[in-house]
Design a protein around this motif. Structure first.
Motif, PDB file in Angstrom:
ATOM      1  N   ASN A  23       0.959  -1.103  -0.596  1.00  0.00           N
ATOM      2  CA  ASN A  23       0.075  -0.324  -0.174  1.00  0.00           C
ATOM      3  C   ASN A  23       0.845   1.493   0.127  1.00  0.00           C
ATOM      4  O   ASN A  23       2.002   1.322  -0.324  1.00  0.00           O
ATOM      5  CB  ASN A  23      -0.981  -0.092   1.294  1.00  0.00           C
ATOM      6  CG  ASN A  23      -0.264  -0.066   2.622  1.00  0.00           C
ATOM      7  OD1 ASN A  23       0.982   0.482   2.833  1.00  0.00           O
ATOM      8  ND2 ASN A  23      -0.800  -0.506   3.123  1.00  0.00           N
ATOM      9  N   ASN A  82     -10.326  -9.518  -5.464  1.00  0.00           N
ATOM     10  CA  ASN A  82     -10.013  -8.203  -6.505  1.00  0.00           C
ATOM     11  C   ASN A  82      -9.112  -8.853  -7.814  1.00  0.00           C
ATOM     12  O   ASN A  82      -7.949  -8.661  -7.007  1.00  0.00           O
ATOM     13  CB  ASN A  82      -8.944  -7.635  -5.833  1.00  0.00           C
ATOM     14  CG  ASN A  82     -10.066  -6.957  -4.531  1.00  0.00           C
ATOM     15  OD1 ASN A  82      -9.415  -7.124  -3.277  1.00  0.00           O
ATOM     16  ND2 ASN A  82     -10.923  -5.995  -4.773  1.00  0.00           N
ATOM     17  N   TYR A 118     -17.163   2.654   0.353  1.00  0.00           N
ATOM     18  CA  TYR A 118     -17.614   3.060  -0.480  1.00  0.00           C
ATOM     19  C   TYR A 118     -17.575   5.093   0.833  1.00  0.00           C
ATOM     20  O   TYR A 118     -17.178   6.063  -0.063  1.00  0.00           O
ATOM     21  CB  TYR A 118     -17.023   3.596  -1.667  1.00  0.00           C
ATOM     22  CG  TYR A 118     -16.254   2.401  -2.916  1.00  0.00           C
ATOM     23  CD1 TYR A 118     -15.349   2.660  -2.736  1.00  0.00           C
ATOM     24  CD2 TYR A 118     -17.408   0.983  -2.703  1.00  0.00           C
ATOM     25  CE1 TYR A 118     -14.271   1.612  -3.678  1.00  0.00           C
ATOM     26  CE2 TYR A 118     -16.799  -0.243  -3.347  1.00  0.00           C
ATOM     27  CZ  TYR A 118     -14.818   0.090  -3.973  1.00  0.00           C
ATOM     28  OH  TYR A 118     -14.644  -0.949  -4.530  1.00  0.00           O
ATOM     29  N   LEU A 126     -10.782   8.673  -6.598  1.00  0.00           N
ATOM     30  CA  LEU A 126     -10.298   7.051  -7.038  1.00  0.00           C
ATOM     31  C   LEU A 126      -9.856   6.751  -8.100  1.00  0.00           C
ATOM     32  O   LEU A 126      -9.424   5.732  -8.466  1.00  0.00           O
ATOM     33  CB  LEU A 126     -11.580   6.572  -6.236  1.00  0.00           C
ATOM     34  CG  LEU A 126     -11.208   4.789  -6.157  1.00  0.00           C
ATOM     35  CD1 LEU A 126     -10.341   4.478  -4.965  1.00  0.00           C
ATOM     36  CD2 LEU A 126     -13.152   4.352  -5.507  1.00  0.00           C
ATOM     37  N   THR A 127     -11.313   7.329  -9.049  1.00  0.00           N
ATOM     38  CA  THR A 127     -10.018   7.627 -10.430  1.00  0.00           C
ATOM     39  C   THR A 127      -8.882   7.684 -10.160  1.00  0.00           C
ATOM     40  O   THR A 127      -8.912   7.034 -11.587  1.00  0.00           O
ATOM     41  CB  THR A 127     -11.552   8.012 -11.151  1.00  0.00           C
ATOM     42  OG1 THR A 127     -13.008   7.817 -10.413  1.00  0.00           O
ATOM     43  CG2 THR A 127     -11.087   7.776 -12.442  1.00  0.00           C
ATOM     44  N   ARG A 129      -4.714   8.818 -10.354  1.00  0.00           N
ATOM     45  CA  ARG A 129      -4.097   8.536  -9.447  1.00  0.00           C
ATOM     46  C   ARG A 129      -2.551   9.730 -10.143  1.00  0.00           C
ATOM     47  O   ARG A 129      -2.136   9.342 -10.749  1.00  0.00           O
ATOM     48  CB  ARG A 129      -4.152   7.911  -9.324  1.00  0.00           C
ATOM     49  CG  ARG A 129      -2.551   6.907  -7.791  1.00  0.00           C
ATOM     50  CD  ARG A 129      -2.547   5.843  -7.321  1.00  0.00           C
ATOM     51  NE  ARG A 129      -1.611   6.078  -6.264  1.00  0.00           N
ATOM     52  CZ  ARG A 129      -1.478   4.513  -5.639  1.00  0.00           C
ATOM     53  NH1 ARG A 129      -1.809   3.666  -5.378  1.00  0.00           N
ATOM     54  NH2 ARG A 129       0.370   4.544  -4.607  1.00  0.00           N
ATOM     55  N   TYR A 136      -7.680   2.251 -10.493  1.00  0.00           N
ATOM     56  CA  TYR A 136      -8.391   1.699  -9.669  1.00  0.00           C
ATOM     57  C   TYR A 136      -8.857   0.427 -10.253  1.00  0.00           C
ATOM     58  O   TYR A 136      -8.797  -0.523  -9.709  1.00  0.00           O
ATOM     59  CB  TYR A 136      -9.209   2.723  -8.939  1.00  0.00           C
ATOM     60  CG  TYR A 136     -10.022   1.674  -7.846  1.00  0.00           C
ATOM     61  CD1 TYR A 136      -9.270   1.507  -6.286  1.00  0.00           C
ATOM     62  CD2 TYR A 136     -11.224   1.625  -7.701  1.00  0.00           C
ATOM     63  CE1 TYR A 136     -10.136   1.031  -5.283  1.00  0.00           C
ATOM     64  CE2 TYR A 136     -12.016   0.238  -6.636  1.00  0.00           C
ATOM     65  CZ  TYR A 136     -11.503   0.643  -5.730  1.00  0.00           C
ATOM     66  OH  TYR A 136     -11.769  -0.212  -4.249  1.00  0.00           O
ATOM     67  N   ALA A 137     -10.103   1.229 -11.471  1.00  0.00           N
ATOM     68  CA  ALA A 137     -10.412  -0.382 -11.953  1.00  0.00           C
ATOM     69  C   ALA A 137     -10.750   0.827 -13.749  1.00  0.00           C
ATOM     70  O   ALA A 137     -11.500   1.321 -13.979  1.00  0.00           O
ATOM     71  CB  ALA A 137     -11.924   0.210 -11.841  1.00  0.00           C
ATOM     72  N   CYS A 177     -11.198  -4.418  -9.359  1.00  0.00           N
ATOM     73  CA  CYS A 177     -11.010  -3.284  -9.422  1.00  0.00           C
ATOM     74  C   CYS A 177      -8.877  -3.876  -8.153  1.00  0.00           C
ATOM     75  O   CYS A 177      -8.601  -4.835  -8.046  1.00  0.00           O
ATOM     76  CB  CYS A 177     -11.585  -2.767  -8.428  1.00  0.00           C
ATOM     77  SG  CYS A 177     -12.330  -3.001  -6.584  1.00  0.00           S
ATOM     78  N   ARG A 178      -8.650  -2.897  -7.727  1.00  0.00           N
ATOM     79  CA  ARG A 178      -7.208  -3.365  -7.190  1.00  0.00           C
ATOM     80  C   ARG A 178      -7.559  -3.504  -5.605  1.00  0.00           C
ATOM     81  O   ARG A 178      -8.570  -3.422  -5.197  1.00  0.00           O
ATOM     82  CB  ARG A 178      -6.888  -1.488  -6.583  1.00  0.00           C
ATOM     83  CG  ARG A 178      -6.782  -0.723  -8.232  1.00  0.00           C
ATOM     84  CD  ARG A 178      -5.306  -1.217  -8.694  1.00  0.00           C
ATOM     85  NE  ARG A 178      -3.854  -1.756  -8.059  1.00  0.00           N
ATOM     86  CZ  ARG A 178      -3.136  -2.033  -8.559  1.00  0.00           C
ATOM     87  NH1 ARG A 178      -3.017  -2.612  -9.817  1.00  0.00           N
ATOM     88  NH2 ARG A 178      -1.495  -2.075  -7.935  1.00  0.00           N
ATOM     89  N   TYR A 183      -5.938   0.595   0.510  1.00  0.00           N
ATOM     90  CA  TYR A 183      -6.638   1.148   0.415  1.00  0.00           C
ATOM     91  C   TYR A 183      -6.539   1.781   1.632  1.00  0.00           C
ATOM     92  O   TYR A 183      -7.490   1.854   1.975  1.00  0.00           O
ATOM     93  CB  TYR A 183      -7.621   1.981  -0.224  1.00  0.00           C
ATOM     94  CG  TYR A 183      -7.285   1.846  -1.552  1.00  0.00           C
ATOM     95  CD1 TYR A 183      -7.021   3.375  -2.086  1.00  0.00           C
ATOM     96  CD2 TYR A 183      -7.054   0.445  -2.780  1.00  0.00           C
ATOM     97  CE1 TYR A 183      -6.814   3.397  -3.684  1.00  0.00           C
ATOM     98  CE2 TYR A 183      -6.497   0.851  -4.448  1.00  0.00           C
ATOM     99  CZ  TYR A 183      -6.530   2.772  -4.733  1.00  0.00           C
ATOM    100  OH  TYR A 183      -6.102   2.372  -6.061  1.00  0.00           O
ATOM    101  N   THR A 190      -9.733   8.430   0.022  1.00  0.00           N
ATOM    102  CA  THR A 190      -9.359   6.435  -0.199  1.00  0.00           C
ATOM    103  C   THR A 190      -8.800   6.175   0.764  1.00  0.00           C
ATOM    104  O   THR A 190      -9.159   4.106   0.610  1.00  0.00           O
ATOM    105  CB  THR A 190      -8.448   6.533  -1.888  1.00  0.00           C
ATOM    106  OG1 THR A 190      -7.354   6.778  -1.447  1.00  0.00           O
ATOM    107  CG2 THR A 190      -9.553   7.159  -3.122  1.00  0.00           C
TER     108      THR A 190
END
Length: 213
Positions: A23, A82, A118, A126-127, A129, A136-137, A177-178, A183, A190
């Protein structure tokens, strides 16, 4: 006292180090027991009630030993997925489909409802980084069970994370997703995901115990 007893399959890849989760701060995950992924068919899982499978796992091996996972679920336990499924090694989860995108904003997500792990998470954080969209996805697992609870989705309604309580006697939490557990730290919203997910596991285990009683 926490009800969850978590075991996580270790894929032995570059994103894990001596039982640590990669992480933000590489902090140890003391609440998680790691076992080598190739020991799943011989390991004693009876002391655990949550099994976690993440990215870079050997899905051919899991498919070969999928009865172990089905048996774990049918004991009224939880399996967390995941990863991007390309073999049907767990009931109720369709095979991964990449998201078709035309612009970076197509990766923007939204919580399906407010009462989830969430809660309070800024979807822009989240979307994106470090300016990268879709970290994330980037796709989804088709929902096989129409009664599954959608937790996270793209803004066009394509599901990313869902909970299936009907396909087995246990609960499947599937996310394309991650890893939820990574997180837990950082400088933005996040970091709420991991602690809220652990709280959710406790609630779900209480529900499953009630069903079995």
């Amino acid at each position: 006292m926490s009800k969850y007893k978590i075991v996580k399959l270790d894929g032995g890849h570059a994103f894990s180090l001596e039982g640590r989760a990669m992480n933000v701060s590489n902090e140890p995950m003391d609440h998680v027991t790691f076992i080598d992924q190739y020991e799943i068919q011989t390991a004693d899982l009876s002391d655990f009630n949550v099994l976690v499978v993440t990215d870079f796992i050997d899905q051919e091996h899991l498919y070969k030993h999928k009865e172990v996972i089905e048996s774990f679920l049918n004991d009224g336990k939880i399996v967390v997925v995941n990863t991007h499924m390309f073999r049907p090694w767990i009931p109720g989860v369709g095979l991964f489909m990449p998201k078709e995108i035309r612009k970076h904003s197509d990766y923007v997500m939204e919580a399906a409802h407010n009462n989830t792990f969430y809660r309070g998470v800024d979807m822009q954080e989240l979307t994106y980084r470090k300016g990268v969209s879709g970290f994330y996805a980037r796709g989804s697992h088709p929902v096989v069970n129409k009664n599954a609870e959608i937790v996270l989705q793209f803004t066009d309604g394509t599901p990313i994370v869902f909970i299936d309580r009907d396909s087995t006697k246990g609960t499947v939490i599937a996310g394309a997703c991650r890893d939820f557990f990574t997180y837990a730290t950082g400088q933005n919203s996040t970091q709420l995901i991991a602690p809220q997910f652990l709280a959710f596991l406790d609630e779900e285990l209480t529900r499953l115990q009630g069903v079995q009683a």
